[in-house]
Design a protein around this motif. Structure first.
Motif, PDB file in Angstrom:
ATOM      1  N   PHE A 238      76.789  88.113 -24.168  1.00  0.00           N
ATOM      2  CA  PHE A 238      78.073  87.413 -24.304  1.00  0.00           C
ATOM      3  C   PHE A 238      79.064  87.891 -23.239  1.00  0.00           C
ATOM      4  O   PHE A 238      79.750  87.085 -22.601  1.00  0.00           O
ATOM      5  N   ILE A 239      79.109  89.216 -23.050  1.00  0.00           N
ATOM      6  CA  ILE A 239      80.049  89.765 -22.056  1.00  0.00           C
ATOM      7  C   ILE A 239      79.678  89.279 -20.660  1.00  0.00           C
ATOM      8  O   ILE A 239      80.532  88.812 -19.900  1.00  0.00           O
ATOM      9  N   VAL A 240      78.398  89.359 -20.330  1.00  0.00           N
ATOM     10  CA  VAL A 240      77.960  88.984 -18.970  1.00  0.00           C
ATOM     11  C   VAL A 240      78.209  87.498 -18.709  1.00  0.00           C
ATOM     12  O   VAL A 240      78.717  87.115 -17.653  1.00  0.00           O
ATOM     13  N   GLU A 241      77.889  86.657 -19.700  1.00  0.00           N
ATOM     14  CA  GLU A 241      78.089  85.213 -19.519  1.00  0.00           C
ATOM     15  C   GLU A 241      79.560  84.859 -19.309  1.00  0.00           C
ATOM     16  O   GLU A 241      79.886  83.840 -18.713  1.00  0.00           O
ATOM     17  N   ASN A 242      80.441  85.697 -19.845  1.00  0.00           N
ATOM     18  CA  ASN A 242      81.873  85.405 -19.743  1.00  0.00           C
ATOM     19  C   ASN A 242      82.581  86.196 -18.651  1.00  0.00           C
ATOM     20  O   ASN A 242      83.806  86.178 -18.572  1.00  0.00           O
ATOM     21  N   MET A 243      81.803  86.881 -17.826  1.00  0.00           N
ATOM     22  CA  MET A 243      82.422  87.624 -16.718  1.00  0.00           C
ATOM     23  C   MET A 243      82.979  86.623 -15.705  1.00  0.00           C
ATOM     24  O   MET A 243      82.351  85.607 -15.405  1.00  0.00           O
ATOM     25  N   VAL A 244      84.160  86.926 -15.221  1.00  0.00           N
ATOM     26  CA  VAL A 244      84.852  85.999 -14.311  1.00  0.00           C
ATOM     27  C   VAL A 244      84.757  86.546 -12.886  1.00  0.00           C
ATOM     28  O   VAL A 244      84.835  87.761 -12.666  1.00  0.00           O
ATOM     29  N   GLU A 245      84.599  85.639 -11.954  1.00  0.00           N
ATOM     30  CA  GLU A 245      84.480  86.008 -10.543  1.00  0.00           C
ATOM     31  C   GLU A 245      85.721  86.767 -10.059  1.00  0.00           C
ATOM     32  O   GLU A 245      86.839  86.461 -10.468  1.00  0.00           O
ATOM     33  N   ASP A 246      85.505  87.713  -9.200  1.00  0.00           N
ATOM     34  CA  ASP A 246      86.564  88.502  -8.553  1.00  0.00           C
ATOM     35  C   ASP A 246      87.389  89.350  -9.535  1.00  0.00           C
ATOM     36  O   ASP A 246      88.495  89.778  -9.193  1.00  0.00           O
ATOM     37  N   VAL A 247      86.882  89.538 -10.740  1.00  0.00           N
ATOM     38  CA  VAL A 247      87.550  90.458 -11.671  1.00  0.00           C
ATOM     39  C   VAL A 247      86.738  91.748 -11.720  1.00  0.00           C
ATOM     40  O   VAL A 247      85.510  91.715 -11.823  1.00  0.00           O
ATOM     41  N   LEU A 248      87.442  92.868 -11.626  1.00  0.00           N
ATOM     42  CA  LEU A 248      86.790  94.169 -11.688  1.00  0.00           C
ATOM     43  C   LEU A 248      86.576  94.538 -13.155  1.00  0.00           C
ATOM     44  O   LEU A 248      87.527  94.538 -13.939  1.00  0.00           O
ATOM     45  N   TYR A 249      85.350  94.836 -13.535  1.00  0.00           N
ATOM     46  CA  TYR A 249      85.062  95.244 -14.912  1.00  0.00           C
ATOM     47  C   TYR A 249      84.785  96.742 -14.939  1.00  0.00           C
ATOM     48  O   TYR A 249      83.830  97.211 -14.314  1.00  0.00           O
ATOM     49  N   ILE A 250      85.640  97.472 -15.632  1.00  0.00           N
ATOM     50  CA  ILE A 250      85.456  98.913 -15.774  1.00  0.00           C
ATOM     51  C   ILE A 250      84.722  99.156 -17.088  1.00  0.00           C
ATOM     52  O   ILE A 250      85.174  98.709 -18.148  1.00  0.00           O
ATOM     53  N   LEU A 251      83.577  99.799 -16.997  1.00  0.00           N
ATOM     54  CA  LEU A 251      82.739  99.977 -18.190  1.00  0.00           C
ATOM     55  C   LEU A 251      82.760 101.425 -18.648  1.00  0.00           C
ATOM     56  O   LEU A 251      82.392 102.335 -17.893  1.00  0.00           O
ATOM     57  N   GLY A 252      83.181 101.646 -19.882  1.00  0.00           N
ATOM     58  CA  GLY A 252      83.235 102.986 -20.459  1.00  0.00           C
ATOM     59  C   GLY A 252      81.848 103.523 -20.762  1.00  0.00           C
ATOM     60  O   GLY A 252      80.839 102.869 -20.485  1.00  0.00           O
ATOM     61  N   PRO A 253      81.792 104.735 -21.356  1.00  0.00           N
ATOM     62  CA  PRO A 253      80.485 105.339 -21.621  1.00  0.00           C
ATOM     63  C   PRO A 253      79.782 104.720 -22.834  1.00  0.00           C
ATOM     64  O   PRO A 253      80.398 104.014 -23.621  1.00  0.00           O
ATOM     65  N   GLY A 254      78.490 105.024 -22.965  1.00  0.00           N
ATOM     66  CA  GLY A 254      77.758 104.636 -24.173  1.00  0.00           C
ATOM     67  C   GLY A 254      76.646 103.640 -23.919  1.00  0.00           C
ATOM     68  O   GLY A 254      76.636 102.927 -22.916  1.00  0.00           O
ATOM     69  N   THR A 255      75.721 103.589 -24.895  1.00  0.00           N
ATOM     70  CA  THR A 255      74.552 102.718 -24.729  1.00  0.00           C
ATOM     71  C   THR A 255      74.906 101.238 -24.913  1.00  0.00           C
ATOM     72  O   THR A 255      74.229 100.374 -24.374  1.00  0.00           O
ATOM     73  N   THR A 256      75.968 100.942 -25.673  1.00  0.00           N
ATOM     74  CA  THR A 256      76.348  99.529 -25.844  1.00  0.00           C
ATOM     75  C   THR A 256      76.692  98.936 -24.480  1.00  0.00           C
ATOM     76  O   THR A 256      76.274  97.825 -24.145  1.00  0.00           O
TER      77      THR A 256
END
Lengths: 364, 327
Positions: free
Chosen positions: A219-237
């Motif tokens: 769901f997250i990947v499908e809704n990722m928007v172009e040219d937006v920086l995604y900062i991903l926190g720690p963890g297996t999720t």
């Protein structure tokens, strides 16, 4: 017969009775001087007395590391590894490594958070564990809640497993009456929840946690928007997010992704600030720490109050699985900057599946 | 034998007359149910609820009817439910709805902020009394306020109506975006035959094919026979309520936190989060809610007095003698 490993940390728990709050770093000698007695073997014997299945063949540590508990129980077993008069974390790791080489299907160990970290270092996510608590610090969610729960896991383990966190507790801080915990990693444990479901539970339990994390990631990947920086926190999720993108994740660190590519790995506060300034548009995705519900201020201090102030609450996304977030009163934030914490507070949707969210309150 | 207090079933079977009607329903099983037979049931259910036959849509179980509603009305809508949710249709909802939003229920008050998080057309599905708390969590005012928004459809599962004695049935004629779901699974004791029905507001009636009813003849005949015995059923309900209050007092005395309930089950909080496992070892099954909700919370269905006695004895034994790692 099913090969199962059994390891006892004989010094786990000895610091507690004599007020030492742990035996890390050789403090167990002081514990013995103060009159502490080993108790972890007793706990393992209690669990074994409740095990009813007959198809187990144990590989165990020598003497106090397992052999002594299995003697006289009627279970078949064989000793692996060698230890000296005093056992250490290295002994635990060496014995477990040997057991894995021999092909154990499951590892049962007794100890505290320290033992759990040693075990995790060796088993990773490949071999499920049953963690019997006997340490002084047992904050990790991986620990069974009772002898019966541990025995039930042994009696019924099969195909259903779930991920549970192991925490890294700062023992120095703990002696100083401060609880400083950060996620250390994740192990697989048998899922006994399904034993307690009635006939008509519907989706009371979300099914396989690993699959659910993949749904969240999709769901997250499908809704990722172009040219937006995604900062991903720690963890297996959030590792499942980078897995879905075919990228590598720093499991306990902060990574950043833009347009499907890594923009940075294991980033610190300054690197995050620079990236946000460089790319402008940003989303910060984090997952709460199991049990306490912290999304900022514990375990991911790199995402500091400055980083949050720059990004703003509207760009904070939280992802989890229902088994973890559904047992929380609220999410928590404690960055050290009350104004920023307040700006993050209030209702926030937590992504718990594909197109599925739960509304939680963030408190500071 | 296992004492099953996990599924909110009626511990008492329906009368012999109802069983005989079900058996008679097996005659002519090579033939489909006639429209006239279905009309008879819709009419009887309408009379039981005090609404017109045209508003009644029966079906084999609440889960089936919720799926009908989702297929007919959920596309493009946000589905709002409470957490924990005991809906078997959430997988289907995830495919049809724009998104699913759960609102977390928090003990001890279980207050819900009914200001909807949905940004567009919504479908709200909730139970009254709520499962697992046993409490009626939406007030008439809050519901009316939700219904003012025509883009918001509300479906309330009143499976426990006979126990709570509270209903929103009178709102149906004036609120096209409201539907209620009732069942003969619980108070009428027909869980094994699965007879539930929707009472539809106009918007639901338009979207659902009201004449398309799926029900087998034994269930239909048993339902008709059961509805004829509603006075006896309501008497039995009084007994279940008395038994519920006795069990509540007994479990509270043993050290469990027992929440007030208007349903045929009790929500309890145990100082032992492994209470479910320990009871299961003693041959008693209760519903453990920790998989999707708080650890240490359990739902216990109201059973027979002797089952409650066994439960109380086991709980007392566990709380007194079992040692926990985390004590």
């Amino acid at each position: 017969m099913i090969k199962a490993g059994l390891v006892v940390n004989p010094i786990a728990g000895m610091g507690g009775n004599v007020g030492l709050k742990g035996t890390d770093g050789g403090l167990f000698r002081k514990a013995i001087e103060l009159g502490a007695r080993p108790s972890s073997g007793e706990r393992m014997r209690e669990v074994l007395s409740l095990v009813t299945r007959k198809d187990l063949y144990f590989l165990c540590g020598p003497g106090a590391m397992g052999e002594d508990c299995l003697k006289g129980t009627g279970f078949e077993f064989r000793v692996v590894g060698k230890i000296g008069a005093e056992t250490s974390a290295q002994d635990t790791k060496a014995v477990v490594r040997e057991m894995l080489r021999e092909g154990i299907r499951l590892l049962i160990f007794v100890g505290g958070d320290g033992t759990a970290r040693d075990v995790l270092d060796v088993v990773g996510l490949d071999t499920p564990v049953i963690a019997v608590p006997a340490g002084v610090k047992m904050f990790s969610a991986a620990f069974a809640i009772s002898a019966h729960a541990a025995a039930e896991m042994i009696n019924t383990f099969g195909q259903a497993f779930t991920e549970k966190e192991i925490l890294d507790i700062d023992e120095e801080a703990f002696r100083d009456n401060r609880l400083v915990a950060k996620p250390y990693g994740v192990v697989m444990v048998p899922d006994i929840q399904h034993l307690l479901q009635g006939k008509k539970t519907g989706s009371a339990v979300q099914g396989d946690v690993v699959d659910k994390k993949k749904e969240v990631a999709r769901f997250i990947v499908e809704n990722m928007v172009e040219d937006v920086l995604y900062i991903l926190g720690p963890g297996t999720t959030l590792k499942t997010v980078t897995d879905a993108l075919g990228l590598e994740k720093t499991l306990l660190g902060i990574d950043a992704v833009i347009n499907g590519k890594l923009a940075g790995k294991d980033l610190n506060e300054n690197q995050l600030l620079s990236l946000i300034e460089k790319f402008g548009k940003v989303k910060i995705i984090v997952t709460p720490i199991g049990g306490s519900g912290y999304i900022f201020g514990r375990g991911s201090r790199q995402i500091s109050s400055k980083v949050l102030a720059l990004a703003g609450k509207k760009n904070v996304m939280v992802a989890s699985t229902l088994d973890k977030v559904g047992g929380l009163d609220c999410l928590r934030v404690d960055t050290g900057d009350y104004e920023v914490d307040r700006s993050i507070s209030g209702k926030i949707p937590v992504i718990i599946g594909y197109k599925e969210e739960i509304i939680m309150e963030v408190k500071c | 034998m296992l004492i099953d207090l996990s599924s909110n079933e009626n511990p008492y079977a329906p009368s012999c007359k109802v069983a005989e009607a079900a058996i008679q329903g097996l005659e002519g099983m090579n033939r489909y149910v006639e429209p006239e037979e279905l009309h008879m049931l819709r009419k009887a259910l309408g009379e039981y609820c005090g609404v017109g036959t045209e508003r009644i849509l029966p079906g084999p179980g609440t889960g089936y009817l919720l799926e009908r509603v989702l297929c007919g009305l959920a596309v493009g809508r946000e589905l709002v439910v409470l957490n924990p949710a005991f809906l078997s249709c959430l997988d289907l909802a995830a495919r049809l709805c724009k998104r699913i939003v759960r609102l977390q229920l928090k003990p001890p008050s279980f207050e819900v902020d009914w200001t909807l998080p949905a940004s567009g057309p919504a479908l709200v599905i909730l139970e009254s009394p709520n499962n697992p708390t046993g409490q009626c969590l939406i007030s008439r005012e809050a519901l009316k306020s939700l219904l003012k928004n025509e883009d918001c459809l509300v479906l309330i599962d009143e499976a426990g109506y006979e126990y709570a004695g509270k209903t929103f049935m009178d709102l149906i004629p004036d609120h096209p975006n409201l539907a209620l779901c009732r069942t003969l699974d619980k108070a009428f004791g027909l869980a094994g035959l699965r007879v539930s029905w929707l009472v539809c507001g106009d918007a639901f009636m338009k979207a659902l094919h009201m004449e398309n009813v799926c029900l087998c003849r034994p269930a239909l005949r048993a339902a008709l026979a059961a509805l004829e015995e509603q006075r006896a059923v309501l008497e039995e309900v009084k007994g279940v309520i008395e038994e519920r209050e006795r069990l509540k007092a007994a479990l509270s005395q043993l050290g469990l936190e027992v929440f007030p309930s208007e349903a045929n089950y009790l929500l309890v909080r145990s100082p032992r989060p492994d209470l479910g496992l320990l009871l299961r070892k003693r041959g008693i099954l209760i519903a453990d809610l920790s998989g999707q909700w708080f650890s240490g919370y359990f739902r216990i269905s109201i059973g027979r007095p002797e089952e409650h006695q066994a439960l109380a004895t086991a709980v007392e034994d566990i709380l007194r003698t079992e040692e926990g790692f985390m004590d």
